[in-house]
Motif scaffolding. Structure first.
Motif, mmCIF file in Angstrom:
data_model
loop_
_atom_site.group_PDB
_atom_site.id
_atom_site.type_symbol
_atom_site.label_atom_id
_atom_site.label_comp_id
_atom_site.label_asym_id
_atom_site.label_seq_id
_atom_site.Cartn_x
_atom_site.Cartn_y
_atom_site.Cartn_z
ATOM 1 N N ASP A 4 4.159 -3.662 4.082
ATOM 2 C CA ASP A 4 4.017 -4.235 5.424
ATOM 3 C C ASP A 4 2.702 -3.831 6.083
ATOM 4 O O ASP A 4 2.566 -3.899 7.291
ATOM 5 C CB ASP A 4 5.204 -3.840 6.295
ATOM 6 C CG ASP A 4 5.330 -2.341 6.470
ATOM 7 O OD1 ASP A 4 4.623 -1.578 5.776
ATOM 8 O OD2 ASP A 4 6.147 -1.928 7.316
ATOM 9 N N ASP A 5 1.722 -3.420 5.282
ATOM 10 C CA ASP A 5 0.432 -3.005 5.835
ATOM 11 C C ASP A 5 -0.346 -4.208 6.354
ATOM 12 O O ASP A 5 -0.125 -5.342 5.962
ATOM 13 C CB ASP A 5 -0.392 -2.262 4.781
ATOM 14 C CG ASP A 5 -0.702 -0.837 5.199
ATOM 15 O OD1 ASP A 5 -0.606 -0.543 6.409
ATOM 16 O OD2 ASP A 5 -1.043 -0.041 4.332
ATOM 17 N N HIS A 6 -1.270 -3.934 7.193
ATOM 18 C CA HIS A 6 -2.085 -4.929 7.886
ATOM 19 C C HIS A 6 -3.436 -5.077 7.179
ATOM 20 O O HIS A 6 -3.884 -4.162 6.487
ATOM 21 C CB HIS A 6 -2.306 -4.452 9.320
ATOM 22 C CG HIS A 6 -2.832 -3.050 9.334
ATOM 23 N ND1 HIS A 6 -4.168 -2.761 9.190
ATOM 24 C CD2 HIS A 6 -2.193 -1.852 9.393
ATOM 25 C CE1 HIS A 6 -4.331 -1.441 9.184
ATOM 26 N NE2 HIS A 6 -3.149 -0.865 9.307
ATOM 27 N N PRO A 7 -4.100 -6.231 7.364
ATOM 28 C CA PRO A 7 -5.472 -6.357 6.855
ATOM 29 C C PRO A 7 -6.370 -5.373 7.594
ATOM 30 O O PRO A 7 -6.030 -4.941 8.679
ATOM 31 C CB PRO A 7 -5.854 -7.792 7.201
ATOM 32 C CG PRO A 7 -4.533 -8.494 7.398
ATOM 33 C CD PRO A 7 -3.585 -7.448 7.914
ATOM 34 N N TRP A 57 -3.189 -5.030 -3.813
ATOM 35 C CA TRP A 57 -3.148 -5.461 -2.406
ATOM 36 C C TRP A 57 -2.475 -6.828 -2.312
ATOM 37 O O TRP A 57 -1.619 -7.046 -1.457
ATOM 38 C CB TRP A 57 -4.546 -5.504 -1.798
ATOM 39 C CG TRP A 57 -4.516 -5.971 -0.371
ATOM 40 C CD1 TRP A 57 -4.734 -7.235 0.087
ATOM 41 C CD2 TRP A 57 -4.208 -5.190 0.777
ATOM 42 N NE1 TRP A 57 -4.581 -7.281 1.450
ATOM 43 C CE2 TRP A 57 -4.262 -6.040 1.900
ATOM 44 C CE3 TRP A 57 -3.895 -3.848 0.969
ATOM 45 C CZ2 TRP A 57 -4.014 -5.590 3.190
ATOM 46 C CZ3 TRP A 57 -3.642 -3.414 2.264
ATOM 47 C CH2 TRP A 57 -3.705 -4.273 3.350
ATOM 48 N N ALA A 58 -2.851 -7.745 -3.204
ATOM 49 C CA ALA A 58 -2.243 -9.087 -3.205
ATOM 50 C C ALA A 58 -0.744 -8.988 -3.484
ATOM 51 O O ALA A 58 0.059 -9.695 -2.852
ATOM 52 C CB ALA A 58 -2.935 -9.982 -4.228
ATOM 53 N N LEU A 59 -0.354 -8.135 -4.415
ATOM 54 C CA LEU A 59 1.075 -7.940 -4.704
ATOM 55 C C LEU A 59 1.805 -7.383 -3.484
ATOM 56 O O LEU A 59 2.906 -7.832 -3.145
ATOM 57 C CB LEU A 59 1.249 -6.997 -5.895
ATOM 58 C CG LEU A 59 0.854 -7.541 -7.260
ATOM 59 C CD1 LEU A 59 0.866 -6.433 -8.302
ATOM 60 C CD2 LEU A 59 1.782 -8.682 -7.669
ATOM 61 N N GLU A 64 5.697 -7.809 -3.597
ATOM 62 C CA GLU A 64 6.015 -7.656 -5.008
ATOM 63 C C GLU A 64 5.768 -6.208 -5.415
ATOM 64 O O GLU A 64 4.986 -5.498 -4.779
ATOM 65 C CB GLU A 64 5.126 -8.583 -5.853
ATOM 66 C CG GLU A 64 5.326 -10.059 -5.583
ATOM 67 C CD GLU A 64 6.654 -10.577 -6.088
ATOM 68 O OE1 GLU A 64 7.199 -9.998 -7.062
ATOM 69 O OE2 GLU A 64 7.162 -11.554 -5.518
ATOM 70 N N PRO A 65 6.390 -5.747 -6.495
ATOM 71 C CA PRO A 65 6.142 -4.380 -6.963
ATOM 72 C C PRO A 65 4.672 -4.176 -7.342
ATOM 73 O O PRO A 65 4.048 -5.056 -7.931
ATOM 74 C CB PRO A 65 7.031 -4.250 -8.196
ATOM 75 C CG PRO A 65 8.059 -5.317 -8.049
ATOM 76 C CD PRO A 65 7.396 -6.437 -7.289
#
Length: 75
Positions: A4-7, A57-59, A64-65
């Motif tokens: 749930d991290d932010h850009p 980062w994309a995962l 996704e794991p």
């Protein structure tokens, strides 16, 4: 990394009582502090694994794991 991290794309580095977030793109510290030698090792590791960090980062953004990334190999 956290799902749930932010850009901006970044990762978290911790060493003892020190903690920092590091930009994947620039390898600059975005927040926090690390001792100089630790920061140099973190940047060396991240530079060697930048594509893997970007993929994770994309995962994370897709919830996704994540794929584990090897530690720094100093041999």
């Amino acid at each position: 990394m956290y799902w749930d991290d932010h850009p901006v794309p970044h990762f978290h580095a911790e060493y003892g009582e020190f903690a920092a977030t590091v930009s994947i793109e620039t390898l600059a510290l975005l927040h926090g502090t690390l001792p100089r030698r630790v920061k140099a090792l973190v940047v060396e590791w991240a530079d060697a694994h930048r594509a893997e960090l970007q993929a994770d980062w994309a995962l994370a953004r897709a919830q996704e794991p994540l794929v584990p990334i090897a530690p720094l190999d100093r041999d």
